[in-house]
Design an enzyme around this catalytic site. Structure first.
Site, mmCIF file in Angstrom:
data_model
loop_
_atom_site.group_PDB
_atom_site.id
_atom_site.type_symbol
_atom_site.label_atom_id
_atom_site.label_comp_id
_atom_site.label_asym_id
_atom_site.label_seq_id
_atom_site.Cartn_x
_atom_site.Cartn_y
_atom_site.Cartn_z
ATOM 1 N N GLY A 68 15.494 -30.751 41.434
ATOM 2 C CA GLY A 68 15.533 -29.943 40.202
ATOM 3 C C GLY A 68 16.278 -28.746 40.512
ATOM 4 N N GLY A 117 13.468 -34.408 42.511
ATOM 5 C CA GLY A 117 13.463 -34.890 41.429
ATOM 6 C C GLY A 117 14.595 -35.721 41.247
ATOM 7 C CD GLU A 140 9.048 -32.564 46.293
ATOM 8 O OE1 GLU A 140 9.682 -32.899 45.534
ATOM 9 O OE2 GLU A 140 8.488 -33.159 47.336
ATOM 10 C CG ASP A 148 7.341 -32.724 41.290
ATOM 11 O OD1 ASP A 148 7.914 -32.763 42.287
ATOM 12 O OD2 ASP A 148 7.543 -32.233 40.158
#
Length: 362
Positions: A68, A117, A140, A148
């Site tokens: 992301g 992502g 992360e 996530d």
């Protein structure tokens, strides 16, 4: 849904709906407009009788997707625009679930860097192709955050304790280890991807996507994670992060690219709070019924980190913005992480839920 972005190229030809990420200057990092554009295309093709499969790839030779747009997320966090951050994650997670549940085969070319992502928009697909250039990771914890985009769901199902190892360290996998850990299905030389894409369009016999990919698949030698797995399983079976670190310290040094001392050195640089949350998240994900439930758990954690904790903004600053690689974590040590903090993280609920009672994104 009628949303387009010039950062996502959409084409439909010979029964293949093709999504090509078009942001090579940022290794195709995704923003909210790219997410919405992909969702709109998948929605349009869902009931299109002329689309028999979807193919995802990216422009440039650096990678499919680096994740992301964390710079923009940090700007929102620092400015207190928490709703904008959660809006991005809701869209991203809906895209992850849509790919997982898609009624057509979803083929992802995970060539080059595919992280964070990027894993979420590829590893939930039905046919996942890696190459000799693939570099997969859920990094992360490097930015004071937790895996996530359904990463806890995927890593929770990796063999042995490899899920804990990958989630806590953010270690990068090559093609062979990505297949071992369940994040990919087939290894195809990067030079053959255009031929594979052509075969998917022309429906060469055999006709199913998996059978077609097998014509290009090449068996790879075991990767460094597989070779280190016996002691990784032993170390990462520890009940807590502190126990995992203690087991690593007590282990004799090994040969190979991954050693107990190297893994220990990586872990002690990570945000203590992110490590503790991540360990529980992966283990809880093993008990959840499906990807949507894991995404809901991750969404609550996202909201908690963004709204109540400083580590995520600080980690992005240190790794991506200032690049001084010297984050100031809070708390600074594992001793400062108490069970009540972890309980609070998993009890947190975002102001806007991820799913409605009917299971759809708001």
């Amino acid at each position: 849904m009628h949303v387009t972005s010039d950062r996502v190229l959409r084409a439909r030809r010979n029964g293949v709906g093709r999504l090509t990420l078009n942001r090579p200057e940022a290794i195709n990092a995704v923003d909210i407009d790219m997410v919405r554009s992909m969702l709109a295309a998948l929605d349009a093709w869902r009931d299109d009788a002329d689309v028999h499969l979807v193919l995802l790839d990216g422009v440039g030779d650096r990678g499919l997707c680096a994740g992301g747009d964390v710079r923009l997320l940090r700007e929102h966090i620092v400015a207190g625009r928490f709703d904008a951050v959660e809006e991005f994650f809701r869209g991203e997670y809906l895209l992850n679930a849509t790919i997982d549940e898609y009624p057509r085969p979803f083929v992802a070319f995970m060539d080059g860097v595919t992280m964070g992502g990027g894993i979420g928009i590829s590893a939930h697909g039905s046919v996942r192709v890696v190459t000799e250039r693939s570099r997969l990771a859920m990094p992360e914890t490097r930015i004071g955050f937790t895996p996530d985009v359904g990463g806890t769901w995927l890593l929770g199902r990796a063999p042995g304790r490899l899920g804990e190892f990958l989630a806590l360290t953010g270690w990068t996998m090559g093609a062979a280890d990505a297949i071992l850990c369940g994040l990919a299905d087939h290894a195809v030389p990067a030079a053959h991807l255009p031929d594979l894409a052509h075969a998917l369009e022309t429906r060469a016999d055999p006709a199913t996507p998996n059978e077609l990919v097998l014509l290009f698949d090449e068996t790879m030698e075991p990767g460094p994670i597989e070779r280190a797995r016996p002691w990784i399983d032993e170390a990462f079976a520890g009940e807590t992060v502190a126990e995992i670190l203690e087991r690593l310290r007590a282990m004799p040094e090994t040969d190979g690219e991954i050693t107990p001392s190297a893994v220990h050195a990586e872990l002690v640089q990570r945000a203590p709070l992110a490590l503790a949350v991540t360990l529980r998240a992966v283990r809880r994900a093993r008990e959840l019924p499906d990807l949507r439930a894991a995404l809901a758990q991750e969404y609550g954690l996202v909201s908690w980190f963004v709204r109540t904790q400083p580590d995520m903004a600080e980690g992005i600053r240190a790794q991506v913005v200032d690049k001084d690689r010297s984050p100031r974590w809070n708390p600074a040590t594992l001793e400062g992480v108490v069970d009540d903090m972890i309980d609070e993280a998993f009890a947190h609920r975002a102001p806007v839920p991820l799913w409605t009672d009917e299971g759809e994104e708001r």
